[in-house]
Structures are given as C-alpha cells and as structure tokens.
Motif scaffolding. Structure first.
Motif, short mmCIF file in Angstrom:
data_model
loop_
_atom_site.label_atom_id
_atom_site.label_comp_id
_atom_site.label_asym_id
_atom_site.label_seq_id
_atom_site.Cartn_x
_atom_site.Cartn_y
_atom_site.Cartn_z
N GLU A 56 27.57 -12.93 11.33
CA GLU A 56 27.99 -11.95 9.69
C GLU A 56 28.89 -11.66 9.05
N HIS A 57 30.00 -11.45 9.73
CA HIS A 57 31.40 -11.01 9.21
C HIS A 57 32.36 -12.16 10.23
N PRO A 58 32.47 -13.32 9.78
CA PRO A 58 33.69 -14.69 10.53
C PRO A 58 34.79 -13.77 10.61
N SER A 59 35.10 -13.43 9.22
CA SER A 59 36.55 -13.12 9.23
C SER A 59 37.47 -11.85 9.55
N THR A 60 36.42 -10.92 10.51
CA THR A 60 36.42 -9.99 10.76
C THR A 60 37.84 -9.65 11.89
N LYS A 61 38.65 -8.74 11.88
CA LYS A 61 39.23 -8.37 12.89
C LYS A 61 39.30 -7.03 13.30
N PRO A 62 39.76 -6.76 14.61
CA PRO A 62 39.52 -5.92 14.92
C PRO A 62 40.94 -4.62 14.68
N GLY A 63 40.86 -3.62 13.84
CA GLY A 63 41.98 -2.97 13.24
C GLY A 63 42.21 -2.17 14.54
N ALA A 64 42.46 -2.06 15.53
CA ALA A 64 42.40 -1.41 16.84
C ALA A 64 43.64 -1.76 17.42
#
Length: 115
Positions: free
Chosen positions: A48-56
C-alpha cells in the motif's frame, strides 16, 4: 531496503513484534508466529505504501567485560560477531582497511623460486 524488526516477550508470554519507524505491529503466542505475522503485515503495508522507508536507525549497545566495563554503541553487524583472534584483531587495527593481511610495500617485487 532493510527493515529492522523487534521481537519482545511480554510478562504473560505473548510475543510482540514491530518495525521501528513504521506503524506495523503484531502479537502472537510464540516467536515463530510473531515473525510470520509481522512479515505478512509488513508485506501488506509496503504494498500500500511502496515508497516508505523506515525512519529508525538501529544501533546496538555492547557492554565490555573488561576493567572499565564501558557501554559502547556499535553497528548492527556486532550482533553477528567477528569471532577473530586477538592477534588478527591487532593486525587489523595496525593495517587499517586491509584487515589482518600484511601491508604491501610499494615497488617491492617478488621473484619466483627456481626448482
């Protein structure tokens, strides 16, 4: 892309799993089930959110058993461990990025031995 996953065992024996920096959480009654659940949820979330990168940013705290008993912050690779001898570690520090291999001398050539 790598996504760190944290598994924690609760007091009641349940296992919680989450992905730091993303809204992806799961719980189960064993580590294996929690891993399967978090994998499925992460796959669905990333669909659903393919461009998501972890913020941690994941780091590891290591406490030395030596004299000072310091706590150091190291990279995640420290979890795997290098398992090298003290002599190899000393050579690696002396040789920098070349590791335990001897330094190459510029201009030095080796001649093959004649039989």
């Amino acid at each position: 892309m790598l996504y760190p996953i944290v598994l924690e065992t609760e007091d009641d024996g349940a296992v919680s799993a989450y992905v730091p920096g993303l809204p992806v959480y799961a719980a189960a009654d064993s580590h294996a089930k929690a891993e399967r659940a978090i994998r499925a949820l992460l796959e669905a979330y990333l669909q659903e959110h393919p461009s998501t990168k972890p913020g941690a940013r994941v780091r590891v705290a290591r406490r030395s058993d030596g004299g000072a008993r310091r706590v150091e912050i190291v990279g995640v690779a420290a979890l795997v461990g290098a398992k090298r001898t003290a002599a190899k570690a000393k050579a690696a520090r002396a040789n920098g990025r070349l590791g335990g291999r001897p330094r190459k001398v510029v201009g030095a050539t080796t001649t093959p031995k004649k039989a």
